[in-house]
Write a protein that holds these residues in place. Structure first.
Motif, PDB file in Angstrom:
ATOM      1  N   ASP A  27     -87.543  56.096 -44.885  1.00 61.89           N
ATOM      2  CA  ASP A  27     -86.231  56.201 -44.855  1.00 61.89           C
ATOM      3  C   ASP A  27     -85.336  55.418 -45.482  1.00 61.89           C
ATOM      4  N   LYS A  28     -85.610  54.025 -44.845  1.00 58.55           N
ATOM      5  CA  LYS A  28     -84.920  52.940 -45.504  1.00 58.55           C
ATOM      6  C   LYS A  28     -85.179  52.284 -46.940  1.00 58.55           C
ATOM      7  N   LEU A  29     -86.373  52.824 -47.536  1.00 59.79           N
ATOM      8  CA  LEU A  29     -86.807  52.537 -48.739  1.00 59.79           C
ATOM      9  C   LEU A  29     -86.196  53.462 -49.648  1.00 59.79           C
ATOM     10  N   ARG A  30     -85.910  54.805 -49.265  1.00 61.00           N
ATOM     11  CA  ARG A  30     -85.390  55.841 -49.963  1.00 61.00           C
ATOM     12  C   ARG A  30     -83.751  55.452 -50.467  1.00 61.00           C
ATOM     13  N   PHE A  37     -86.306  46.625 -53.971  1.00 63.15           N
ATOM     14  CA  PHE A  37     -87.748  47.129 -53.688  1.00 63.15           C
ATOM     15  C   PHE A  37     -88.493  45.957 -54.483  1.00 63.15           C
ATOM     16  N   SER A  38     -88.303  45.541 -55.485  1.00 64.62           N
ATOM     17  CA  SER A  38     -89.151  44.677 -56.331  1.00 64.62           C
ATOM     18  C   SER A  38     -89.332  43.183 -55.483  1.00 64.62           C
ATOM     19  N   LEU A  39     -88.155  42.871 -54.728  1.00 69.53           N
ATOM     20  CA  LEU A  39     -88.461  41.601 -53.996  1.00 69.53           C
ATOM     21  C   LEU A  39     -89.235  42.054 -52.526  1.00 69.53           C
ATOM     22  N   MET A  40     -89.070  43.216 -52.390  1.00 62.25           N
ATOM     23  CA  MET A  40     -89.789  43.264 -51.114  1.00 62.25           C
ATOM     24  C   MET A  40     -91.369  43.309 -51.274  1.00 62.25           C
ATOM     25  N   SER A  41     -91.479  43.719 -52.415  1.00 61.02           N
ATOM     26  CA  SER A  41     -92.996  43.905 -52.873  1.00 61.02           C
ATOM     27  C   SER A  41     -93.620  42.566 -52.995  1.00 61.02           C
ATOM     28  N   THR A  42     -92.833  41.568 -53.100  1.00 59.13           N
ATOM     29  CA  THR A  42     -93.414  40.228 -53.171  1.00 59.13           C
ATOM     30  C   THR A  42     -93.780  39.369 -51.651  1.00 59.13           C
ATOM     31  N   VAL A  43     -92.934  40.237 -50.527  1.00 64.02           N
ATOM     32  CA  VAL A  43     -93.328  39.369 -49.408  1.00 64.02           C
ATOM     33  C   VAL A  43     -94.689  39.460 -48.879  1.00 64.02           C
ATOM     34  N   GLU A  44     -95.016  38.307 -48.469  1.00 63.50           N
ATOM     35  CA  GLU A  44     -96.565  38.238 -48.006  1.00 63.50           C
ATOM     36  C   GLU A  44     -96.533  38.840 -46.386  1.00 63.50           C
ATOM     37  N   LEU A  45     -97.405  39.830 -46.656  1.00 65.23           N
ATOM     38  CA  LEU A  45     -97.575  40.271 -44.992  1.00 65.23           C
ATOM     39  C   LEU A  45     -98.705  39.572 -44.347  1.00 65.23           C
ATOM     40  N   LYS A  46     -98.731  39.482 -42.876  1.00 67.28           N
ATOM     41  CA  LYS A  46     -99.652  39.119 -42.154  1.00 67.28           C
ATOM     42  C   LYS A  46    -100.768  40.091 -42.006  1.00 67.28           C
ATOM     43  N   LYS A 106     -89.969  41.233 -40.731  1.00 64.91           N
ATOM     44  CA  LYS A 106     -89.688  40.442 -41.977  1.00 64.91           C
ATOM     45  C   LYS A 106     -89.058  41.360 -43.169  1.00 64.91           C
ATOM     46  N   VAL A 107     -89.745  42.477 -43.221  1.00 57.38           N
ATOM     47  CA  VAL A 107     -89.203  43.431 -44.346  1.00 57.38           C
ATOM     48  C   VAL A 107     -87.974  44.127 -43.976  1.00 57.38           C
TER      49      VAL A 107
END
Length: 111
Positions: A27-30, A37-46, A106-107
């Motif tokens: 829902d938040k992504l919509r 969204f481009s910035l979020m795609s670069t986040v390093e997830l554990k 983080k996201v």
């Protein structure tokens, strides 16, 4: 935002987030714009599985907690040998959930 891109992101990264919060994340992504969204795609997830392995083999040193940014517990485990192994065993069962919560928070901070 395109529904297809959202679904692709969720399918690719669903192992990094708590299952009960994936619908909220969708829902938040919509409502998010393309730049965020481009910035979020670069986040390093554990990766929860990697953290579980680190917790099993090096948990008594507190490395798993340091990786999640929990410095206080990391120092405690380092100085006490995981509180004589008790905290280490507890973390074997809880570190995956903590990693997923860490990734979700983080996201959410970016959104």
């Amino acid at each position: 935002m395109e529904q297809q891109r959202i679904d692709m992101y969720i399918m690719t990264n669903q192992k990094y987030f708590p299952e009960e919060k994936i619908l909220y994340l969708k829902d938040k992504l919509r409502t998010m714009d393309e730049e965020k969204f481009s910035l979020m795609s670069t986040v390093e997830l554990k990766d929860p599985m990697i953290l579980l392995l680190i917790s099993i083999f090096l948990g008594y040193l507190g490395i798993d907690r340091f990786m999640l940014g929990d410095t206080g517990m990391g120092i405690l485990k380092l100085l006490t040998g995981g509180c004589c192994g008790i905290l280490t065993i507890i973390d074997w069962f809880s570190i995956s959930k903590k990693a997923k919560e860490y990734n979700f928070n983080k996201v959410m901070s970016l959104i």
